[in-house]
Design a protein around this motif. Structure first.
Motif, PDB file in Angstrom:
ATOM      1  N   ILE A 236       8.630   1.028   5.962  1.00 59.87           N
ATOM      2  CA  ILE A 236       8.752   1.938   4.681  1.00 59.87           C
ATOM      3  C   ILE A 236      10.255   2.434   4.831  1.00 59.87           C
TER       4      ILE A 236
ATOM      5  N   TYR B 285      -1.111   7.069   6.191  1.00 57.09           N
ATOM      6  CA  TYR B 285      -1.658   5.930   5.505  1.00 57.09           C
ATOM      7  C   TYR B 285      -2.657   5.332   5.780  1.00 57.09           C
TER       8      TYR B 285
ATOM      9  N   THR C 196       7.233  12.667  -0.779  1.00 58.54           N
ATOM     10  CA  THR C 196       7.275  11.742  -1.730  1.00 58.54           C
ATOM     11  C   THR C 196       6.282  10.634  -1.231  1.00 58.54           C
ATOM     12  N   ILE C 197       6.083   9.746  -1.908  1.00 56.09           N
ATOM     13  CA  ILE C 197       5.212   8.512  -1.960  1.00 56.09           C
ATOM     14  C   ILE C 197       5.847   7.546  -1.887  1.00 56.09           C
ATOM     15  N   VAL C 198       5.858   6.370  -0.978  1.00 59.99           N
ATOM     16  CA  VAL C 198       6.486   5.126  -0.814  1.00 59.99           C
ATOM     17  C   VAL C 198       5.594   3.966  -0.746  1.00 59.99           C
ATOM     18  N   LYS C 199       5.895   2.702  -0.898  1.00 58.52           N
ATOM     19  CA  LYS C 199       5.191   1.479  -0.821  1.00 58.52           C
ATOM     20  C   LYS C 199       5.722   0.759   0.553  1.00 58.52           C
TER      21      LYS C 199
ATOM     22  N   SER D 256       0.921  -1.301   0.085  1.00 56.97           N
ATOM     23  CA  SER D 256      -0.205   0.221   0.004  1.00 56.97           C
ATOM     24  C   SER D 256       1.065   1.182  -0.014  1.00 56.97           C
ATOM     25  N   GLU D 257       0.287   2.363  -0.615  1.00 57.95           N
ATOM     26  CA  GLU D 257       1.228   3.499  -0.599  1.00 57.95           C
ATOM     27  C   GLU D 257       1.012   4.478   0.658  1.00 57.95           C
ATOM     28  N   VAL D 258       2.258   5.138   0.969  1.00 55.81           N
ATOM     29  CA  VAL D 258       2.332   6.093   1.972  1.00 55.81           C
ATOM     30  C   VAL D 258       2.939   7.168   1.819  1.00 55.81           C
ATOM     31  N   LYS D 259       2.307   8.214   2.340  1.00 58.02           N
ATOM     32  CA  LYS D 259       2.660   9.735   1.888  1.00 58.02           C
ATOM     33  C   LYS D 259       3.611  10.304   3.036  1.00 58.02           C
TER      34      LYS D 259
END
Length: 516
Positions: free
Chosen positions: A488, A501, A478-481, A74-77
């Protein structure tokens, strides 16, 4: 608002191209008119690449954060909300700009562009009469008072507002406060007139009048007294014998000032310039350990006053308060002084250094390619101060916009952007403090065109250049997974972050994280 942000971002992009010596076709004319080829030969791509590499190495860190109840993939800001690095300015013109609108714009810069404020604690105007420090706001410190002044510079406390309301304001916005300074020998700006006038016996005063041609603490704004040959030939021991009461009183007064301020403010002021600009006295060898007086460059001072000031400060300030030494002197004597003080037991947390381009011609010369504040010169100075092993605070900087027309403002912006980038890249650097934020608000003798804003608080191009660096280029968003183990990873500028998230139930979670 989005439209305005887009326009400003385009301006920032132009400045980035400017600084990297990579000009679009539309900027070729500006290249010829603003900064010379000789300037860009100094600030060449190789230099810029080193700066970029050092910023990446010295100002960033790797983060690994374990999140709970989150699905892998899932994506995390990642959103940086503050810097550990200090981007400061003095706040000497609080409520003094003449209109509520100008004052509000001034206040708004703290907590947005600037994350720390240097507050004035000059002894001369803080304690105009003995035993009556101006900590609290009085009527002549209010916005109403200053809005009524047709020429605020005529007031004795111009640029010297009482500190309490400023500290309350800064802390309410989460902006730490730096106090400047506790001890400084300067008669023009710091030491009160009453020290010499009232702290000698009548007999001592008569003797001193024989030795001093002209007092430096009168309204003629001399930096120091002018002495007779008899004084110049006297030893410190002879002075102490001739002025025993003054010797005792000076020591008591200087200690009392530090103790009183420390007791009053405690940890509310998180750092101090304990001693300002004493390296010249160290270089001349006039601060002798154990002596009662010092024949300072400024005039008569307490003996070994820099060490004694730190000795007192170390005793009365808590470990939470950072104690700085500060100087314009960049020769080898300055780090030698700092190391000598620490070897003798003085606890010093930070070494301050200054950079003032007071004469607008200097900025014109820089634009023309003259070797003033070049990368090699700056690296040499910073490496020298780094020998102390202390973090470095670039505590006072002045960069003018010569002529203050469009060309002059662009020159100021390009110089500021390149210098900030270089300073930010230096390993031991912990902060940079711009001195006069607003045009025509400097001290007597300082340039009127060194602000980031005009006198009416209109932003100049240097403001946009610094805002782009501080709030855009040097902030990690940024956005990380999420990894298989719910963690992360990212690399970012040191500071505080919000990590946002969705947990497995679909609820948004926000975690605050400090990347050190």
């Amino acid at each position: 608002m989005k439209k305005i942000t887009l326009i400003i971002s385009l301006v920032f992009c132009c400045f980035n191209l400017f600084a990297q010596n990579s000009f679009p076709k539309s900027a070729k004319e500006d290249k010829e008119k603003i900064m010379s080829e000789a300037y860009w030969n100094i600030w060449n791509p190789k230099v810029q690449a080193k700066i970029d590499k050092d910023i990446e190495q010295n100002r960033k860190a790797n983060a690994i954060v374990c999140l709970q109840d989150v699905a892998a993939g899932s994506e995390v800001k990642i959103e940086q909300i503050s810097h550990d690095f200090v981007f400061g300015a003095h706040i000497f013109n609080y409520n003094q700009l003449g209109t509520p609108a100008c004052n509000q714009k001034y206040k708004d810069v703290f907590g947005t562009l600037f994350n720390r404020a240097t507050v004035a604690f000059y002894w001369k105007t803080l304690e105009m009469q003995p035993n009556r420090p101006r900590f609290r706001e009085e009527y002549w410190d209010t916005e109403e008072y200053w809005n009524r002044q047709t020429d605020p510079k005529l007031q004795p406390h111009w640029r010297r507002p009482s500190p309490d309301q400023i500290i309350d304001f800064c802390l309410s916005k989460g902006v730490p406060v730096h106090g400047h300074p506790l001890i400084w020998g300067n008669r023009k700006w710091h030491n009160p007139n009453w020290i010499i006038g009232q702290m000698m016996t009548p007999e001592e005063k008569k003797e001193m009048d024989k030795l001093i041609v002209e007092y430096g603490n009168l309204d003629n704004y001399l930096d120091s007294e002018k002495y007779t040959d008899e004084y110049k030939n006297m030893t410190v021991a002879q002075l102490e014998t001739k002025f025993p009461n003054l010797t005792k009183k000076l020591k008591e007064l200087f200690e009392k000032r530090i103790v009183e301020i420390a007791k009053y403010y405690g940890d509310r002021v998180s750092s101090w310039d304990v001693v300002n600009e004493s390296a010249q006295d160290f270089a001349k060898g006039v601060m002798v350990p154990g002596s009662g007086l010092c024949k300072s460059n400024y005039g008569v001072m307490p003996g070994d006053y820099t060490f004694e000031a730190f000795k007192t400060a170390n005793q009365v300030f808590s470990d939470n308060v950072l104690l700085n030494i500060n100087d314009y002197w960049t020769g080898p004597e300055y780090p030698e002084q700092v190391k000598d003080l620490m070897e003798r037991g003085a606890k010093i947390n930070i070494a301050g250094s200054q950079m003032h381009l007071f004469n607008p011609q200097q900025c014109l010369d820089i634009a023309a390619g003259k070797e003033i504040q070049t990368p090699n010169q700056i690296w040499t100075i910073m490496n020298r101060i780094s020998e102390t092993g202390l973090p470095i605070h670039l505590s006072e900087i002045t960069i003018t916009s010569p002529g203050n027309d469009d060309r002059g403002q662009k020159i100021q912006a390009v110089i500021a952007q390149n210098l900030y980038r270089l300073w930010f890249s230096v390993k031991n650097m912990m902060g940079i403090t711009w001195w006069n934020v607003v045009d025509d608000c400097g001290a007597l003798g300082e340039p009127s065109v060194s602000g980031l804003f005009t006198r009416n608080m209109d932003p100049k191009q240097s403001f946009y250049a610094l805002d782009n660096l501080i709030n855009h280029e040097w902030k990690t968003n940024t956005i990380v997974k999420v990894g298989k183990n719910g963690d992360i990873k990212f690399r970012g500028f040191r500071g505080r972050y919000h990590i946002t998230y969705m947990d497995k139930s679909g609820k948004e979670q926000v975690v605050e994280y400090h990347l050190k």
